[in-house]
Design a protein around this motif. Structure first.
Motif, short mmCIF file in Angstrom:
data_model
loop_
_atom_site.label_atom_id
_atom_site.label_comp_id
_atom_site.label_asym_id
_atom_site.label_seq_id
_atom_site.Cartn_x
_atom_site.Cartn_y
_atom_site.Cartn_z
N LEU A 185 0.83 -1.20 0.00
CA LEU A 185 0.00 0.00 0.00
C LEU A 185 0.87 1.25 0.00
O LEU A 185 0.58 2.22 -0.72
N GLN A 186 1.93 1.24 0.77
CA GLN A 186 2.84 2.39 0.82
C GLN A 186 3.51 2.63 -0.53
O GLN A 186 3.64 3.77 -0.97
N LEU A 187 3.93 1.55 -1.20
CA LEU A 187 4.55 1.70 -2.52
C LEU A 187 3.57 2.29 -3.53
O LEU A 187 3.94 3.14 -4.35
N ARG A 188 2.32 1.86 -3.47
CA ARG A 188 1.31 2.42 -4.39
C ARG A 188 1.07 3.90 -4.09
O ARG A 188 0.87 4.70 -4.99
N ASP B 130 3.93 5.88 -5.63
CA ASP B 130 3.74 5.97 -7.07
C ASP B 130 2.67 7.00 -7.42
O ASP B 130 2.83 7.79 -8.35
N ALA B 131 1.56 6.99 -6.68
CA ALA B 131 0.49 7.96 -6.94
C ALA B 131 0.96 9.38 -6.67
O ALA B 131 0.60 10.31 -7.40
N SER B 132 1.76 9.57 -5.63
CA SER B 132 2.30 10.90 -5.34
C SER B 132 3.23 11.38 -6.44
O SER B 132 3.17 12.55 -6.84
N ASN B 133 4.08 10.49 -6.94
CA ASN B 133 4.97 10.86 -8.04
C ASN B 133 4.19 11.21 -9.29
O ASN B 133 4.52 12.17 -10.00
N GLU B 134 3.16 10.45 -9.59
CA GLU B 134 2.31 10.74 -10.75
C GLU B 134 1.63 12.09 -10.60
O GLU B 134 1.57 12.88 -11.55
#
Length: 173
Positions: free
Chosen positions: A32-35, A38-42
């Motif tokens: 969940l943390q990795l996702r 990724d969402a923050s970077n996007e």
């Protein structure tokens, strides 16, 4: 208190089961943390692309007589990989024509976009058929690729974004 021989080791099994459940929970949290990262970077990349496109559209509005020069100027930097690629004469210290100002604005924006891993192009908007051709700016990053006049990896001809496309479109004028 005496324990029966058949009950020996039961506590150890309970502890092992609890540790396995805890490990599964921690792995789920990690995924969940990795996702979330990724969402923050996007979101950050999309925000940067929006700022770049807005800045270029404001430059276009300021250079009213040079608006017709912007599509070709932006398209000339679509495959830019080197920040010094095709650097035009600076319009900050010298007098420039409207077309030269358009080229300089396009270069500055493309150079800034390159720092964020974003590529830009400008072409007719999706669905702009007929007499009036609306111009749109496109920004793409990661695996979504653009060419000078092709945004088909980003969206279809009706303006619907493609699944998993990492891009943004903004109408310019």
């Amino acid at each position: 208190m005496k324990t029966k021989k058949s009950e020996l080791g039961v506590g150890l099994v309970e502890v092992l089961v609890a540790l396995i459940l805890l490990a599964i929970g921690v792995l789920g949290y990690t995924a969940l943390q990795l996702r979330a990262v990724d969402a923050s970077n996007e979101a950050l990349t999309k925000s940067q692309a929006t700022v770049l496109l807005r800045g270029l559209t404001e430059s276009m509005r300021a250079n009213r007589d040079g608006q017709g020069s912007y599509p070709a100027a932006v398209q000339s930097y679509v495959s830019m990989t080197d920040p010094n690629f095709g650097a035009p004469t600076s319009c900050l210290e010298a007098s420039c024509s409207f077309a030269q100002a358009a080229k300089y604005d396009a270069y500055q924006t493309a150079r800034s976009a390159l720092n964020f891993g974003i590529h830009l192009t400008m072409t007719n908007c999706p669905g702009s058929a007929g007499g009036v051709k609306r111009q749109c700016l496109f920004a793409a990053w990661d695996a979504t690729k653009l060419t000078a006049t092709d945004y088909s990896k980003c969206m279809d001809n009706s303006g619907v974004y493609k699944n998993n496309a990492k891009c943004l479109m903004m109408e310019a004028y």
